[in-house]
Design an enzyme around this catalytic site. Sequence first.
Site, PDB file in Angstrom:
ATOM      1  N   HIS A   1      -2.687  -3.095  -7.030  1.00 40.10           N
ATOM      2  CA  HIS A   1      -2.560  -4.058  -8.139  1.00 40.10           C
ATOM      3  C   HIS A   1      -1.721  -5.262  -7.728  1.00 40.10           C
ATOM      4  O   HIS A   1      -1.025  -5.250  -6.690  1.00 40.10           O
ATOM      5  CB  HIS A   1      -1.954  -3.398  -9.378  1.00 40.10           C
TER       6      HIS A   1
ATOM      7  N   CYS B   1       2.439   2.784  -5.555  1.00 39.73           N
ATOM      8  CA  CYS B   1       1.268   1.914  -5.618  1.00 39.73           C
ATOM      9  C   CYS B   1       1.257   0.948  -4.444  1.00 39.73           C
ATOM     10  O   CYS B   1       2.246   0.782  -3.722  1.00 39.73           O
ATOM     11  CB  CYS B   1       1.261   1.130  -6.924  1.00 39.73           C
TER      12      CYS B   1
END
Length: 399
Positions: A328, A346
């Site tokens: 992301h 992440c």
Amino acid sequence: MSARLLALGAALALSTTLVGCDVASTTDDEAGASDSSGASGEQSSAPPTPVRITTNAPDPNAVRLAAPFKIRATQGSLDSVTVSAVGGAQVEGRMVGHQWELDSRLEPGTDYVARAQAERSDGEVVSKVVKFHTENLTLDQQTYPSVAPLGGETVGVGMPVIVAFDLPVADRASFEQHMSVTSTPAQQGAWHWLNDSEVHWRPKSYWQAGTDVSVDIDINSLPAGKGIYGQESRTVEFHVGDANIYRVDAQTHQMRVFSNGSLLRTIPVTTGKAGFTTRSGTKVIMEKFAEKRMNSETVGIASDDPESYDIDDVQWAMRVTASGEFIHAAPWSVGSQGRANVSHGCTGLSTADAGWLYAMTKRGDVVEYTGTDASMSLENGYGDWNLPFDQYRAGSALH
């Protein structure tokens, strides 16, 4: 009894409708019974042997789906049988010796009519009609298969076929025998059961770009074991698009983006810091969100923990594990991207790079991670590529 009454009785016997007769309780063909009124004073000839047409259904009002429906003739030759749902289509069957056997499966809670013809010993053809009703099933007795990808979807080369059942399948082998994946061009692959409610299929190697795939889940009315039956058969067709493969090295903090074998771009990234290590292994894009709220409580970090976070509008988020790893946009970590791992697991990119990657990415695209001591598992999302193919194939119920 008068000759007229005897003749009338014989005619009624010929037109008798057999309702669910079984092997223990049958009705004979009485059309050849002796008509001996004595009016002419002559001895009648010996009557032909009656034909008995029977089914294997003990209860015509609740014919079991698990027992193949059969019709047979005794004292005669069974010539033809047709079985149809009332007001519906004919079902398939075949003659096996002196017996007719159903080839297809019956629907639950449905009225059927079987019409049979048999040749009697004197050469006359005798017709019988058998009416029956299949057992009724509740939703708690039927398991429904959800299939991914969706029909008509274009996916990446790492996308497995996923079949999830809403009730467990005890007889995995029987179900697997009735499930198939075919493709153009053809590619070798195998089923792998994660548990009684979920089974995946993957090719031996990544799909070839441009492949067309058809999934056939033919389990309607098929016994699943423990009194459960397949609720519905499904056929799903999908397409495999460009071969997008992203390679992330957590040591160099770089992502190399390949499409159809060509390197398009090298992107600086950050991955998980100590205590939140990003898993190495092969991951597959599971879903995409142009904007997503990310809250640490969903991955087990309490709100009062110093490591907690709650961000309403994370952009260009693409899930790669069920446990919560995403690729992301992370504008707050741009200074570390390409230099250090500072995330909670992440893969963070600049907003511009994440937007560019998001635009070209589809479900099923591959992300290969290296450089950490944590490992991706088979069950953590679409982890199908983290087992060698021989081990993967060993998860088939038919292997």
